[in-house]
Design a protein around this motif. Structure first.
Motif, PDB file in Angstrom:
ATOM      1  N   VAL A 174       0.844  -1.196   0.000  1.00  0.00           N
ATOM      2  CA  VAL A 174       0.000   0.000   0.000  1.00  0.00           C
ATOM      3  C   VAL A 174       0.879   1.247   0.000  1.00  0.00           C
ATOM      4  CG1 VAL A 174      -1.805   1.257   1.238  1.00  0.00           C
ATOM      5  CG2 VAL A 174      -1.789  -1.251   1.281  1.00  0.00           C
ATOM      6  N   GLY A 175       0.728   2.080  -1.029  1.00  0.00           N
ATOM      7  CA  GLY A 175       1.484   3.317  -1.146  1.00  0.00           C
ATOM      8  C   GLY A 175       2.833   3.090  -1.810  1.00  0.00           C
ATOM      9  N   GLY A 176       3.517   4.181  -2.096  1.00  0.00           N
ATOM     10  CA  GLY A 176       4.855   4.098  -2.667  1.00  0.00           C
ATOM     11  C   GLY A 176       4.896   3.556  -4.082  1.00  0.00           C
ATOM     12  N   PRO A 177       6.094   3.240  -4.559  1.00  0.00           N
ATOM     13  CA  PRO A 177       6.254   2.842  -5.956  1.00  0.00           C
ATOM     14  C   PRO A 177       5.662   1.476  -6.299  1.00  0.00           C
ATOM     15  CG  PRO A 177       8.340   2.635  -4.796  1.00  0.00           C
ATOM     16  CD  PRO A 177       7.380   3.315  -3.863  1.00  0.00           C
ATOM     17  N   LEU A 178       5.414   0.635  -5.323  1.00  0.00           N
ATOM     18  CA  LEU A 178       4.886  -0.707  -5.583  1.00  0.00           C
ATOM     19  C   LEU A 178       3.417  -0.832  -5.184  1.00  0.00           C
ATOM     20  CD1 LEU A 178       7.990  -2.717  -4.320  1.00  0.00           C
ATOM     21  CD2 LEU A 178       7.486  -1.921  -6.642  1.00  0.00           C
ATOM     22  N   ASP A 179       2.755   0.300  -5.016  1.00  0.00           N
ATOM     23  CA  ASP A 179       1.360   0.338  -4.575  1.00  0.00           C
ATOM     24  C   ASP A 179       0.470  -0.589  -5.389  1.00  0.00           C
ATOM     25  OD1 ASP A 179      -0.835   1.415  -3.021  1.00  0.00           O
ATOM     26  OD2 ASP A 179      -1.422   2.523  -4.824  1.00  0.00           O
ATOM     27  N   GLY A 180      -0.301  -1.404  -4.700  1.00  0.00           N
ATOM     28  CA  GLY A 180      -1.256  -2.284  -5.352  1.00  0.00           C
ATOM     29  C   GLY A 180      -0.724  -3.659  -5.695  1.00  0.00           C
ATOM     30  N   LEU A 181       0.588  -3.834  -5.698  1.00  0.00           N
ATOM     31  CA  LEU A 181       1.142  -5.162  -5.980  1.00  0.00           C
ATOM     32  C   LEU A 181       0.930  -6.077  -4.782  1.00  0.00           C
ATOM     33  CD1 LEU A 181       4.531  -4.353  -7.747  1.00  0.00           C
ATOM     34  CD2 LEU A 181       2.365  -5.021  -8.790  1.00  0.00           C
ATOM     35  N   LEU A 182       0.918  -7.366  -5.041  1.00  0.00           N
ATOM     36  CA  LEU A 182       0.812  -8.360  -3.976  1.00  0.00           C
ATOM     37  C   LEU A 182       2.188  -8.937  -3.711  1.00  0.00           C
ATOM     38  CD1 LEU A 182      -2.388 -10.249  -5.189  1.00  0.00           C
ATOM     39  CD2 LEU A 182      -2.228  -8.358  -3.551  1.00  0.00           C
ATOM     40  N   LEU A 183       2.525  -9.126  -2.449  1.00  0.00           N
ATOM     41  CA  LEU A 183       3.795  -9.709  -2.046  1.00  0.00           C
ATOM     42  C   LEU A 183       3.534 -11.121  -1.542  1.00  0.00           C
ATOM     43  CD1 LEU A 183       6.842  -9.347  -1.459  1.00  0.00           C
ATOM     44  CD2 LEU A 183       6.175  -8.537   0.820  1.00  0.00           C
ATOM     45  N   ASP A 184       4.165 -12.110  -2.170  1.00  0.00           N
ATOM     46  CA  ASP A 184       4.011 -13.499  -1.747  1.00  0.00           C
ATOM     47  C   ASP A 184       4.777 -13.679  -0.443  1.00  0.00           C
ATOM     48  OD1 ASP A 184       3.892 -16.243  -1.394  1.00  0.00           O
ATOM     49  OD2 ASP A 184       4.427 -16.715  -3.470  1.00  0.00           O
ATOM     50  N   VAL A 185       4.061 -13.916   0.647  1.00  0.00           N
ATOM     51  CA  VAL A 185       4.686 -14.079   1.968  1.00  0.00           C
ATOM     52  C   VAL A 185       4.576 -15.521   2.463  1.00  0.00           C
ATOM     53  CG1 VAL A 185       4.410 -11.658   2.630  1.00  0.00           C
ATOM     54  CG2 VAL A 185       2.584 -13.287   3.157  1.00  0.00           C
ATOM     55  N   THR A 186       4.278 -16.439   1.562  1.00  0.00           N
ATOM     56  CA  THR A 186       4.124 -17.842   1.912  1.00  0.00           C
ATOM     57  C   THR A 186       5.403 -18.375   2.557  1.00  0.00           C
ATOM     58  OG1 THR A 186       2.699 -18.098  -0.018  1.00  0.00           O
ATOM     59  CG2 THR A 186       3.494 -20.116   1.024  1.00  0.00           C
ATOM     60  N   GLY A 187       5.349 -18.707   3.833  1.00  0.00           N
ATOM     61  CA  GLY A 187       6.480 -19.292   4.541  1.00  0.00           C
ATOM     62  C   GLY A 187       7.707 -18.416   4.657  1.00  0.00           C
ATOM     63  N   THR A 188       7.611 -17.159   4.290  1.00  0.00           N
ATOM     64  CA  THR A 188       8.773 -16.272   4.255  1.00  0.00           C
ATOM     65  C   THR A 188       9.279 -15.860   5.628  1.00  0.00           C
ATOM     66  OG1 THR A 188       7.998 -15.382   2.159  1.00  0.00           O
ATOM     67  CG2 THR A 188       9.615 -14.078   3.325  1.00  0.00           C
TER      68      THR A 188
END
Length: 88
Positions: A31-45
């Motif tokens: 949310v916000g900034g240059p990557l706003d709206g992208l999804l981050l895969d946090v599976t097991g991270t």
């Protein structure tokens, strides 16, 4: 944002030919900034907990190629990471 709309989003770091989320993975919305709206895969991270912040490489932030966009989990909503600023 409803679940159907969420699952249509683009995933950070995914190939352009395969931009959508994958079944069985866990995602956080940036949310916000240059990557706003992208999804981050946090599976097991992150193992048992979430980090205080995470710096994601990007070419479109304040520092251009080689720079990073810093995001931190939103305390009441683990599915959202808020932009904190850019870093070299």
């Amino acid at each position: 944002m409803d679940e159907a709309e969420f699952m249509r989003g683009r995933v950070y770091g995914a190939e352009h030919g395969d931009p959508g989320p994958r079944t069985g993975h866990v995602y956080a919305q940036l949310v916000g900034g240059p990557l706003d709206g992208l999804l981050l895969d946090v599976t097991g991270t992150f193992g048992d907990g979430r980090p205080e912040s995470i710096a994601l490489p990007t070419e479109i932030g304040r520092y251009g190629p080689g720079g990073r966009a810093v995001y931190a989990p939103r305390p009441p909503d683990a599915r959202r990471f808020d932009w904190q600023g850019d870093a070299p």
